[in-house]
Design a protein around this motif. Structure first.
Motif, PDB file in Angstrom:
ATOM      1  N   ARG A  70     -38.242   4.851 -34.916  1.00 32.54           N
ATOM      2  CA  ARG A  70     -39.300   5.615 -34.251  1.00 32.54           C
ATOM      3  C   ARG A  70     -40.078   4.787 -33.245  1.00 32.54           C
ATOM      4  O   ARG A  70     -41.002   5.283 -32.607  1.00 32.54           O
ATOM      5  CB  ARG A  70     -40.239   6.187 -35.307  1.00 32.54           C
ATOM      6  CG  ARG A  70     -39.596   7.313 -36.104  1.00 32.54           C
ATOM      7  CD  ARG A  70     -40.503   7.776 -37.204  1.00 32.54           C
ATOM      8  NE  ARG A  70     -41.755   8.324 -36.690  1.00 32.54           N
ATOM      9  CZ  ARG A  70     -42.894   8.337 -37.383  1.00 32.54           C
ATOM     10  NH1 ARG A  70     -42.935   7.825 -38.580  1.00 32.54           N
ATOM     11  NH2 ARG A  70     -43.975   8.875 -36.872  1.00 32.54           N
ATOM     12  N   VAL A  71     -39.718   3.527 -33.124  1.00 31.94           N
ATOM     13  CA  VAL A  71     -40.464   2.670 -32.195  1.00 31.94           C
ATOM     14  C   VAL A  71     -40.016   2.972 -30.772  1.00 31.94           C
ATOM     15  O   VAL A  71     -38.830   2.923 -30.474  1.00 31.94           O
ATOM     16  CB  VAL A  71     -40.219   1.189 -32.522  1.00 31.94           C
ATOM     17  CG1 VAL A  71     -41.025   0.302 -31.605  1.00 31.94           C
ATOM     18  CG2 VAL A  71     -40.572   0.916 -33.964  1.00 31.94           C
ATOM     19  N   PRO A  72     -40.962   3.291 -29.894  1.00 33.77           N
ATOM     20  CA  PRO A  72     -40.559   3.666 -28.541  1.00 33.77           C
ATOM     21  C   PRO A  72     -40.219   2.492 -27.626  1.00 33.77           C
ATOM     22  O   PRO A  72     -39.653   2.692 -26.568  1.00 33.77           O
ATOM     23  CB  PRO A  72     -41.779   4.422 -28.013  1.00 33.77           C
ATOM     24  CG  PRO A  72     -42.920   3.895 -28.796  1.00 33.77           C
ATOM     25  CD  PRO A  72     -42.399   3.463 -30.123  1.00 33.77           C
ATOM     26  N   PHE A  73     -40.594   1.254 -28.029  1.00 36.27           N
ATOM     27  CA  PHE A  73     -40.370   0.130 -27.120  1.00 36.27           C
ATOM     28  C   PHE A  73     -39.151  -0.671 -27.525  1.00 36.27           C
ATOM     29  O   PHE A  73     -38.759  -0.661 -28.676  1.00 36.27           O
ATOM     30  CB  PHE A  73     -41.557  -0.841 -27.141  1.00 36.27           C
ATOM     31  CG  PHE A  73     -42.880  -0.187 -27.217  1.00 36.27           C
ATOM     32  CD1 PHE A  73     -43.350   0.557 -26.149  1.00 36.27           C
ATOM     33  CD2 PHE A  73     -43.663  -0.313 -28.351  1.00 36.27           C
ATOM     34  CE1 PHE A  73     -44.578   1.159 -26.226  1.00 36.27           C
ATOM     35  CE2 PHE A  73     -44.894   0.288 -28.426  1.00 36.27           C
ATOM     36  CZ  PHE A  73     -45.359   1.039 -27.360  1.00 36.27           C
ATOM     37  N   PRO A  74     -38.610  -1.426 -26.582  1.00 35.91           N
ATOM     38  CA  PRO A  74     -37.566  -2.382 -26.962  1.00 35.91           C
ATOM     39  C   PRO A  74     -38.171  -3.471 -27.850  1.00 35.91           C
ATOM     40  O   PRO A  74     -39.379  -3.722 -27.792  1.00 35.91           O
ATOM     41  CB  PRO A  74     -37.084  -2.949 -25.637  1.00 35.91           C
ATOM     42  CG  PRO A  74     -38.093  -2.589 -24.637  1.00 35.91           C
ATOM     43  CD  PRO A  74     -38.802  -1.389 -25.129  1.00 35.91           C
TER      44      PRO A  74
ATOM     45  N   ILE B 289     -29.577  -2.471 -28.008  1.00 36.62           N
ATOM     46  CA  ILE B 289     -30.641  -2.394 -29.007  1.00 36.62           C
ATOM     47  C   ILE B 289     -30.167  -1.589 -30.209  1.00 36.62           C
ATOM     48  O   ILE B 289     -29.625  -0.486 -30.068  1.00 36.62           O
ATOM     49  CB  ILE B 289     -31.909  -1.785 -28.382  1.00 36.62           C
ATOM     50  CG1 ILE B 289     -32.379  -2.677 -27.245  1.00 36.62           C
ATOM     51  CG2 ILE B 289     -32.996  -1.623 -29.416  1.00 36.62           C
ATOM     52  CD1 ILE B 289     -33.507  -2.130 -26.446  1.00 36.62           C
TER      53      ILE B 289
ATOM     54  N   GLU C 167     -31.141   0.393 -32.654  1.00 38.08           N
ATOM     55  CA  GLU C 167     -31.301   1.809 -32.974  1.00 38.08           C
ATOM     56  C   GLU C 167     -30.878   2.709 -31.830  1.00 38.08           C
ATOM     57  O   GLU C 167     -30.905   3.915 -31.937  1.00 38.08           O
ATOM     58  CB  GLU C 167     -32.729   2.090 -33.418  1.00 38.08           C
ATOM     59  CG  GLU C 167     -33.742   2.167 -32.310  1.00 38.08           C
ATOM     60  CD  GLU C 167     -34.202   0.801 -31.847  1.00 38.08           C
ATOM     61  OE1 GLU C 167     -33.712  -0.189 -32.399  1.00 38.08           O
ATOM     62  OE2 GLU C 167     -35.036   0.724 -30.922  1.00 38.08           O
ATOM     63  N   ARG C 168     -30.487   2.114 -30.718  1.00 41.14           N
ATOM     64  CA  ARG C 168     -30.058   2.951 -29.607  1.00 41.14           C
ATOM     65  C   ARG C 168     -28.549   2.936 -29.427  1.00 41.14           C
ATOM     66  O   ARG C 168     -28.038   3.421 -28.431  1.00 41.14           O
ATOM     67  CB  ARG C 168     -30.729   2.485 -28.316  1.00 41.14           C
ATOM     68  CG  ARG C 168     -32.227   2.647 -28.412  1.00 41.14           C
ATOM     69  CD  ARG C 168     -32.937   2.315 -27.140  1.00 41.14           C
ATOM     70  NE  ARG C 168     -34.359   2.165 -27.426  1.00 41.14           N
ATOM     71  CZ  ARG C 168     -35.264   1.739 -26.573  1.00 41.14           C
ATOM     72  NH1 ARG C 168     -34.896   1.440 -25.345  1.00 41.14           N
ATOM     73  NH2 ARG C 168     -36.522   1.631 -26.917  1.00 41.14           N
TER      74      ARG C 168
END
Lengths: 499, 374, 375
Positions: free
Chosen positions: A334-338, C24, C26-27
């Motif tokens: 749920r973290v929006p940042f890298p 990354i 989770e992506r």
């Protein structure tokens, strides 16, 4: 080259009016001193009896001594010559002075000036009052076992503390004056026949070369006389513990104390000593060794743990073992940042908490640390701003950075994290390794008073490894470290067989 | 060109103890070659490749012996001084310049091979010049700090990477020791051929020629240098033997970086795929090589051509980045490596004998002349 | 200082130009298991089924199963990218499945592509599936949330417990390229709501040529010396223990033992005739015997021991005979031959021609050390 700094040597600042010798008349003397102290409400000028004028700076002198040993003896007496006056005064330290500049200096150091009308000379009676507080326990380097006294701001008290610990005639104490405005007294303390003469001369030369206006505290001096003040790593240790200074003096180090500063400066100081605490000598060697290893381990962890997290999650997901994969992914999802921004954000939050805590009164600071940590941490995770695993890593590495016995090095460790996190965010493990190699080469390039910064590891001095990241039992530590280039290498004759 | 001093009088704070030669020589020898020397040697010597490694190791010690002998004819000199003394100003200068070129070539080869590894394993999109630039910046930072920093880097590089040999325990789990048998199946030509193929991997100890003036206790030079070479040999032998038992023959031939592939199976509870860490950690292993070769070349500028060392550190390094960008494919790298190995074989393994012979003749001739004159 | 702006410029240009493509966690979608089958239409295409881990706590299922057809295994991944919200990567691949039909045609191209990719681990397990990989991966299991992880743990657990030989991609490639031995791979089959290891596939180079059940699979490990210890179960022939039993048994007698130590030695006795001797040494403890035998008597113990020893010898003989008849050598006789005969210049193909004619004698030295805490 010993002195790398580009500070230009300035001539002593021009006084508006210098006079060769004292004027004889009372009026002239008074006007001279009024001119010298442009505006000094605390300058007292009194005529105590005919022809005798007394001058002093009120906050600097001890009123009782003045009354009892100067004013009372001369009361209602007719004095004709300085010699007569000299014999009357019961103050221990009285000087006959012709040089007006020196007289001014003495006044500033808490002397009382006596002038007899018509004489081109003055008497200077030493009547200083020490502006100081009583001795207290060390705050920054507190220890469970060991001396519970710290330096205070009074130079003579501090020297006294050291003299008490080392009652020897080889205890050398040279005094220099630094700063043409502040005229701070700096004491260079070392042990004759142990400390290297070359290093002592170097220190003195460096201090004498300084032409700054004022020196208020030792850390400033440290920065000015270090080999490379551009480096992030401190090259001399600051300590408030007399026992630490004393024991390092016996290792051949040089200590610098400044009047008005409650910290002593120890030189030369290789990196490894920042991981050593005085307490290591007071506890069993096994525990001391363990603690030292723990400190070094926690430093490495503190610098590299978060960047490892960033690198692994940004570029190298392959290195994560299967059991870690899902928890990490879920906490990050749920973290929006890298990861690199997430980490930098959280690191800055930690630094904010620390800085705010340091500026607040102790009790408020503590509450703030705990409340801030818990509230912000929980809220950040719940809001999906950071992953909870990262919070654990960051908290651990912050904790690890506080294990450093030197406050200075703790700061360095915390700051070093940031560039390495950025490097990890840019090029993963490759970036971390770039950072690591850079730090290593940088450390290799540093020196402290010309002594290699990474001594005793490089250049290798195997015998000194006994008291480096490990600590051998005391009877094996008969040798002084080579890093201080001691004149006498042995503390005591090595015992053969076990003690 | 003014006449140069043959013997150097080094200031005492620059001198280094002979013990450090162990670290210097070992760290300069171990480098990019170790990542994938197995298949090259295997192609020549088959499963007896480890004997080839042994031969080349022994050969290197013999060459070292000759080098130390040559240097011991003089009081305190380096190769540039010997060249000047033996061959005179012009020819000696030419030889020195050639040797400098060789050092720069080695510098370039190391960078290009490491770039290749980074691109093949870690970041396929990362530009070659970028990796080269970062490495070169590190090398410049080291070399501009002087010999003390450079030797320190060698020391810590060896110290910090010594644990990696323990990682070989992991592949042993998959070992089939029969792969080593029968011993000595390859004939002597093949073994020699394999030893020759080791050139690229085992060179590096020629820096002794340049580091010699800085050594404090000259009489211990041979002892610690030989120990350094022996440790290198031990590392190479262990890696080679483990590779031979871990891979099967044709598999090894197909594996470009066998050492890194060995690391692939290493896994700890907190980290898997150790090769990713190993490859980046390799930077610490190659930095001493880069620094040392750059330093040797730059040293030549001041010794032979009497130029300011500092500025050439930058010029030489920048000069190297340019060709790195032009060598693009794996094939080019292989061709270059082969070409370099040929040159290195001549420079490192043959030339010392020639130099020794010439120096010896000159010394005895002089000695005789001196005696006659008495 | 003049150099300062230069350094700043350098750093910025480095950061701007040196950026690499981030992956990354989770992506990306992580392939944890991949299965390959023949395309049904006979076009020569491959049907790839992948279990992609897409970590998302809000989703009902973390694992997406995707099936696509393509010509190359990498091409299939590209096709799957077209319907995935996250870029699909194979760096966390743990298990690769191949249908037995595919395995019979040869797996080297797949294995090669797995080994070539630096992001794929060397310890990916290679398994053969019956009837198809899609059958295993596509099924919605009631109790298995992540089929990729499940398969990995299933295999990992059984390998660690010495139930099956380790079938990593490294060992597959090693066996494939080696002159003197061949790889093996476990066979997986879906049994209702779980997956079972159904046997061991014998490979000739990269082609599946035969199949053993898991019990027989022990002997491969036992003979090539990779067996450290584990449970074994035998059905002793009926009547074989009669002399020491109070009354006759008219059924086969099940016995379970736990191997404590075992070693194996393959000797080449006659190089010309290619005669081998395998000596197995097994030290075990008795776990279970389903007849009332009095093991207190040393004589009885020795008797049981001998019967088990004969049983092991017979089974080992059978397994060797079967494997050799399929022209495959999972035991490493060829390696033994190559390592003891100078200049044999053994090649893979040569050995596969010879292997069916080699003679193997098995010696078993079996001892029961103890019988548990009761007699």
């Amino acid at each position: 080259m010993f002195f790398k700094k580009g500070i230009k040597k300035q001539g002593p600042s021009e006084k508006e009016k210098t006079i060769e010798s004292f004027p004889a008349s009372k009026e002239e003397v008074i006007s001279f001193f009024r001119q010298q102290f442009h505006s000094a409400a605390d300058l007292v000028i009194k005529e105590v009896c005919p022809h005798l004028t007394v001058l002093y700076l009120e906050p600097l002198i001890d009123g009782q001594i003045l009354r009892e040993q100067i004013l009372q003896p001369v009361q209602n007496k007719k004095i004709h010559s300085l010699e007569e006056l000299y014999s009357i005064l019961s103050v221990g330290d009285v000087n006959n002075e012709k040089d007006p500049e020196k007289a001014v200096e003495s006044l500033l150091n808490g002397s009382t000036l006596l002038h007899l009308d018509g004489t081109p000379r003055v008497l200077l009676a030493s009547t200083p009052q020490s502006i100081t507080r009583s001795l207290s326990t060390p705050e920054l380097e507190s220890q469970v076992i060991g001396m519970q006294v710290a330096f205070n701001e009074c130079l003579s008290t501090n020297i006294g503390l050291l003299r008490k610990l080392i009652s020897s005639t080889s205890f050398c104490h040279d005094q220099l004056v630094i700063g043409h405005q502040s005229k701070s007294r700096a004491s260079i303390v070392y042990l004759k026949e142990i400390a290297s003469e070359e290093l002592v001369t170097t220190v003195k030369e460096r201090i004498q070369k300084l032409s700054i206006d004022a020196l208020i505290d030792t850390p400033v001096l440290a920065e000015l006389i270090e080999d490379n003040s551009l480096s992030i790593f401190p090259q001399s240790i600051l300590t408030e513990r007399p026992d630490r200074v004393a024991s390092q003096l016996t290792n051949g180090k040089i200590a610098i104390l400044i009047d008005g500063s409650s910290h002593a400066l120890l030189l030369p100081n290789p990196l490894i000593e920042f991981f050593q605490s005085k307490e290591d000598q007071n506890i069993r060697w096994q525990i001391a060794t363990f603690l030292r290893l723990l400190r070094i381990g926690s430093m490495v962890f503190s610098i590299f743990a978060t960047s490892f997290y960033v690198a692994a999650l940004t570029y190298h997901y392959e290195v994560l073992p299967q059991p870690l994969l899902v928890p990490l992914g879920e906490s990050r999802s749920r973290v929006p940042f890298p990861p690199v921004f997430e980490t930098l954000l959280l690191e800055i939050v930690i630094e904010l908490l620390r800085e705010a805590g340091a500026r607040l009164p102790t009790k408020v600071g503590q509450t703030m640390g705990i409340v801030g940590g818990i509230v912000i941490g929980t809220a950040a995770v719940e809001a999906g701003f950071t992953s909870n695993i990262l919070i654990i890593i960051i908290a651990l590495s912050a904790l690890a950075s506080f294990t450093s016995p030197s406050y200075m090095l703790g700061n360095v460790i915390r700051l070093l994290r940031f560039p390495i996190i950025i490097l990890a965010g840019l090029w993963g493990f490759y970036g971390i390794m770039l950072g690591f190699c850079f730090i290593l080469i940088h450390l290799l390039r540093q020196s402290t008073l010309g002594v290699p910064y990474l001594a005793p590891f490089y250049p290798p001095r195997y015998k000194d490894w006994k008291d480096s990241i490990i600590r051998f039992p005391a009877q094996f530590l008969y040798k002084r470290p080579d890093a201080t280039r001691p004149q006498d290498s042995y503390k005591f004759p090595p015992s053969d067989g076990e003690g | 060109m003014t006449a140069m001093k043959i013997n150097l009088a080094e200031r005492p704070q620059h001198s280094i103890s002979a013990l450090l030669l162990f670290f210097i020589l070992h760290s300069v020898q171990v480098g990019v070659g170790l990542q994938g020397f197995q298949r090259i040697v295997f192609k020549s010597a088959g499963h007896d490749a480890w004997i080839s490694v042994l031969i080349s190791g022994i050969w290197s010690v013999i060459v070292l012996l000759i080098m130390v002998k040559t240097l011991s004819f003089y009081e305190n000199t380096d190769l540039y001084g010997i060249h000047f003394d033996v061959f005179g100003k012009w020819i000696g200068g030419l030889f020195s310049a050639l040797y400098m070129l060789y050092c720069l070539f080695a510098f370039f080869i190391i960078i290009r091979n490491y770039v290749e590894v980074i691109q093949a394993w870690l970041f396929p999109q990362l530009d070659a010049w970028f990796v080269a630039l970062t490495l070169v910046v590190m090398a410049i930072y080291t070399v501009s700090g002087g010999i003390r920093v450079l030797v320190g880097l060698c020391f810590f590089s060896v110290l910090f990477s010594a644990w990696m040999i323990l990682l070989l325990i992991f592949p042993i789990e998959y070992a089939d020791w029969r792969s080593l048998l029968p011993v000595m199946e390859a004939n002597i030509t093949h073994l020699m051929r394999g030893a020759y193929d080791m050139t690229f991997t085992i060179i590096g100890f020629e820096v002794l020629y340049f580091i010699n003036p800085y050594i404090k206790e000259k009489e211990k030079t041979l002892k610690f240098s030989a120990l350094g070479l022996a440790y290198t040999l031990f590392v190479y032998l262990s890696v080679m033997i483990v590779s031979l038992v871990y891979f099967s023959g044709a598999q090894l031939e197909n594996t470009i970086w066998a050492t890194l592939t060995l690391f692939k199976i290493i896994h700890f509870p907190f980290v898997e795929r150790f090769e990713y860490l190993a490859i980046t950690f390799w930077m610490l292993i190659i930095l001493p090589n880069l620094g040392m070769y750059l330093w040797c070349a730059v040293r030549g500028m001041s010794r032979v051509f009497h130029r300011n060392e500092k500025s050439y550190i930058y010029w030489f390094s920048l000069l190297i980045i340019i060709p790195v960008c032009f060598v693009k494919t794996r094939n080019d790298v292989n061709t270059l490596n082969g070409f370099f190995a040929k040159i290195a074989f001549g420079v490192v393994f043959c030339y010392p004998f020639l130099l020794f012979a010439v120096t010896w003749i000159k010394k005895t001739y002089k000695e005789r002349k001196r005696r006659k004159s008495i | 200082m003049k150099t300062f702006p230069l350094i700043v410029l350098l750093i910025f240009s480095l950061i701007l130009s040196g950026c690499t493509e981030p992956k990354i966690l989770e992506r990306v979608g992580l392939i944890t298991a991949v299965g390959y089958d023949d395309a049904e239409d006979g076009s020569g295409k491959i049907k790839g089924t992948t279990a992609v881990l897409q970590v998302d706590p809000d989703a009902l299922q973390n694992v997406d199963i995707m099936t696509d057809e393509g010509y190359t295994s990498k091409g299939i991944v590209n096709l799957e990218n077209l319907r995935s919200s996250r870029k699909i990567r194979s760096g966390q691949l743990r298990v690769a499945l191949f249908s037995d039909r595919l395995a019979k045609k040869g797996l080297i191209n797949f294995a090669d592509s797995l080994a070539r990719d630096p992001s794929i681990s060397e310890i990916v397990y290679m398994c053969i599936t019956e009837p198809t990989s899609a059958d295993i991966l596509n099924h919605q299991y009631e109790n298995i949330p992540d089929i990729g992880e499940y398969l990995y743990r299933l295999l990992d657990q059984n390998i660690k417990n010495e139930e099956i030989p380790s079938p990593t991609i490294h060992e597959f490639m090693k066996g494939h390229y080696a002159a003197g031995f061949d790889p093996v791979a476990p066979i997986l089959k879906r049994k209702g709501e779980s997956v079972k290891i159904n046997g061991i596939a014998l490979m000739k180079n990269d082609k599946m040529v035969g199949k053993l059940n898991t019990k027989e699979g022990y002997y491969i490990k036992l003979i090539n010396g990779r067996y450290k210890g584990g449970n074994m179960e035998f059905l002793l022939p009926k009547g074989s223990l009669d002399p020491i039993l109070p009354k006759k048994e008219n059924k086969g007698i099940p016995v379970a033992i736990d191997t404590l130590q075992s070693s194996s030695k393959i000797d080449l006795i006659n190089a010309k005739e290619k005669k081998f001797n395998v000596s197995l040494k097994i030290r075990a403890r008795l776990l279970e015997i389903r007849v009332p035998v009095n093991l207190d008597v040393p004589k009885n113990m020795v008797f049981v021991q001998n019967v088990i020893q004969n049983k092991i010898k017979k089974q080992a003989d059978d397994v060797i005979k079967y494997a050799l008849s399929k022209e495959t050598d999972p035991f490493g006789f060829g390696e033994s031959y190559r390592s003891s005969v100078r200049n044999s210049n053994l090649t893979r193909d040569q050995w596969h021609k010879d292997v069916s004619s080699i003679k193997v004698n098995v010696d078993v030295d079996f001892k029961l050390l103890r019988t548990g805490v009761i007699d």
